[in-house]
Design an enzyme around this catalytic site. Sequence first.
Site, PDB file in Angstrom:
ATOM      1  N   ASP A  15       0.578  -1.381  -0.201  1.00 33.34           N
ATOM      2  CA  ASP A  15      -0.056   0.129   0.101  1.00 33.34           C
ATOM      3  C   ASP A  15       0.754   1.396   0.066  1.00 33.34           C
ATOM      4  O   ASP A  15       1.901   1.595  -0.123  1.00 33.34           O
ATOM      5  CB  ASP A  15      -0.940   1.054   0.712  1.00 33.34           C
TER       6      ASP A  15
ATOM      7  N   ASP B   7     -10.319   3.407  -3.864  1.00 23.50           N
ATOM      8  CA  ASP B   7     -10.992   2.261  -2.968  1.00 23.50           C
ATOM      9  C   ASP B   7     -12.391   2.029  -2.786  1.00 23.50           C
ATOM     10  O   ASP B   7     -13.164   2.792  -3.463  1.00 23.50           O
ATOM     11  CB  ASP B   7     -10.727   1.936  -1.263  1.00 23.50           C
TER      12      ASP B   7
ATOM     13  N   GLU C 180      -1.243   2.026  -5.673  1.00 24.47           N
ATOM     14  CA  GLU C 180      -0.275   2.905  -5.334  1.00 24.47           C
ATOM     15  C   GLU C 180      -1.429   4.260  -5.117  1.00 24.47           C
ATOM     16  O   GLU C 180      -1.519   5.720  -5.822  1.00 24.47           O
ATOM     17  CB  GLU C 180       0.011   3.503  -5.019  1.00 24.47           C
ATOM     18  N   TRP C 181      -2.816   3.449  -5.979  1.00 25.53           N
ATOM     19  CA  TRP C 181      -4.093   3.849  -6.318  1.00 25.53           C
ATOM     20  C   TRP C 181      -4.332   4.682  -7.632  1.00 25.53           C
ATOM     21  O   TRP C 181      -5.126   5.268  -7.459  1.00 25.53           O
ATOM     22  CB  TRP C 181      -5.033   4.653  -5.087  1.00 25.53           C
ATOM     23  N   GLY C 182      -3.221   4.191  -8.309  1.00 20.61           N
ATOM     24  CA  GLY C 182      -2.905   4.546  -9.468  1.00 20.61           C
ATOM     25  C   GLY C 182      -2.731   6.377  -9.361  1.00 20.61           C
ATOM     26  O   GLY C 182      -2.980   7.684 -10.791  1.00 20.61           O
TER      27      GLY C 182
HETATM   28  C1  GLA Z   1      -5.940   1.077   1.804  1.00 21.14           C
HETATM   29  C2  GLA Z   1      -6.327   0.493   0.169  1.00 21.14           C
HETATM   30  C3  GLA Z   1      -7.851  -0.456   1.034  1.00 21.14           C
HETATM   31  C4  GLA Z   1      -6.755  -1.415   1.877  1.00 21.14           C
HETATM   32  C5  GLA Z   1      -6.780  -0.449   3.017  1.00 21.14           C
HETATM   33  C6  GLA Z   1      -6.278  -0.765   4.366  1.00 21.14           C
HETATM   34  O1  GLA Z   1      -7.174   1.640   1.569  1.00 21.14           O
HETATM   35  O2  GLA Z   1      -6.290   0.941  -0.851  1.00 21.14           O
HETATM   36  O3  GLA Z   1      -7.475  -1.996  -0.265  1.00 21.14           O
HETATM   37  O4  GLA Z   1      -5.981  -2.709   1.903  1.00 21.14           O
HETATM   38  O5  GLA Z   1      -5.628   0.228   2.407  1.00 21.14           O
HETATM   39  O6  GLA Z   1      -6.030  -0.217   5.588  1.00 21.14           O
END
Ligand code: GLA
Length: 425
Positions: free
Chosen positions: A160, A215, A193-195
């Site tokens: 993450d 998310d 890393e969410w893009g």
């Molecule tokens: C981030 C990630 C999620 C999850 C949470 C855990 O938000 O994107 O998928 O793993 O952390 O804290």
Amino acid sequence: MNPFKAIIISAALVLAALPGRAQERKPDEHLPKWEDLAATPQMGWNSWNKFQTNINEELIKATADKMVELGLVDAGYVYLNLDDGWHGDRDEQGFIHEDKEKFPSGLKALGDYLHSKGLKFGIYSDAGLNTCACYAGSQGHEFQDAYRYAQWGVDYLKYDWCFHGTLNPVDAYTLMRSALRKAGRPIFFSMCEWGSSKPWEWAAEVGHSWRTTGDIAAGFFKGKHNWDLGVMEIVERNEPLRKYAGPGHWNDPDMLEVGNGMSVAEDRTHFTLWCMMAAPLILGNDLTNMTDETLAIITNREMIAVDQDPLGIQGLRLLKEGDLQYWFKPLSDGDWAFCIVNVGEEAVSVPVDWIALDFKDGLSGRRTDFGKTNYTVRNLWDASAKPFTTLVKGKGKLRKQMVPATVQVTVGSHDVAAFRLTPVK
Ligand code: GLA
């Protein structure tokens, strides 16, 4: 081990893992990623979407047992992944330990249990100082953590991006890639890393999949909070990235929310679109307590085969017409997956005009050739529906020719109709 030797080894490990060290390495000093782990998108289960940090040994073992008992492992869901919240403290040498209250037998024993069931063991960490739920992150301990995961028999790491401070994502993820390689055990590397830094442009050599968005939440159009996203919002962001995905390196539009509160139709659409987009299929619901409808969706073998097709080409949305979306995915042996999604509030019955849908996919170089190629069409969500063909014998003046068949398809509100097209030999 003699204490002096232990100090030298841990000092070397800590030095190798110091933040900023990545910037000093020449690119050829980095170790490559593990190959041959992601010929098709990964499949499994992860604890986060349903349980957040409320995880423990009992839950994970019960989930593993269900994965076997319900045929999920046979259907391809082989990874069982712990997300955030398994962590205890680091010891004086910097090595991470599990939370002994949640996992009294330890993670090595848990890994052994999962392996004995034919499953693979996944774990979670973060490139920054802390994880998103504020447990210890891997920054400054990358090599130690990778070594520890290998000792525990870990097969998958989700990594993450919370609390990353001034870290550069390319350096931070490449550093962990090297650490995983150095630890000597093949471990799938799932980048999360969410893009934010467009990983699709640089991460094919670094990880096996990368998150393309923030998310997911169990909402069809919108998320549940201002920081998360609904299924169709994610689709809008992930669809244009198809050219970056392929065997060994996949776009990851986040884990599944099937069974977590959307309607059955919405769950079916969510699952279908993830398969059309060659997305990782990581279940996120409570496997010890789910409805027959949820189970039927996640074990639809023909739909899973669309996701897992060896050609490894992410599908595309060809057309939006009012509330309807028309999607195609090229499959091996000349097949296509095809679906119509209805985002409207009413069921719709539409004629499918094959000629209007005829197209060439620039990415795969494949043509549907609906004017010339006759396909057998099988309904993937209604096994009782009779297969039909796209071309039929003409009538009147056209009687010596094959002409496109007229087919009427009904799609419920927020639902999908999905088909597999196979050329008639
Ligand atoms: C981030 C990630 C999620 C999850 C949470 C855990 O938000 O994107 O998928 O793993 O952390 O804290």
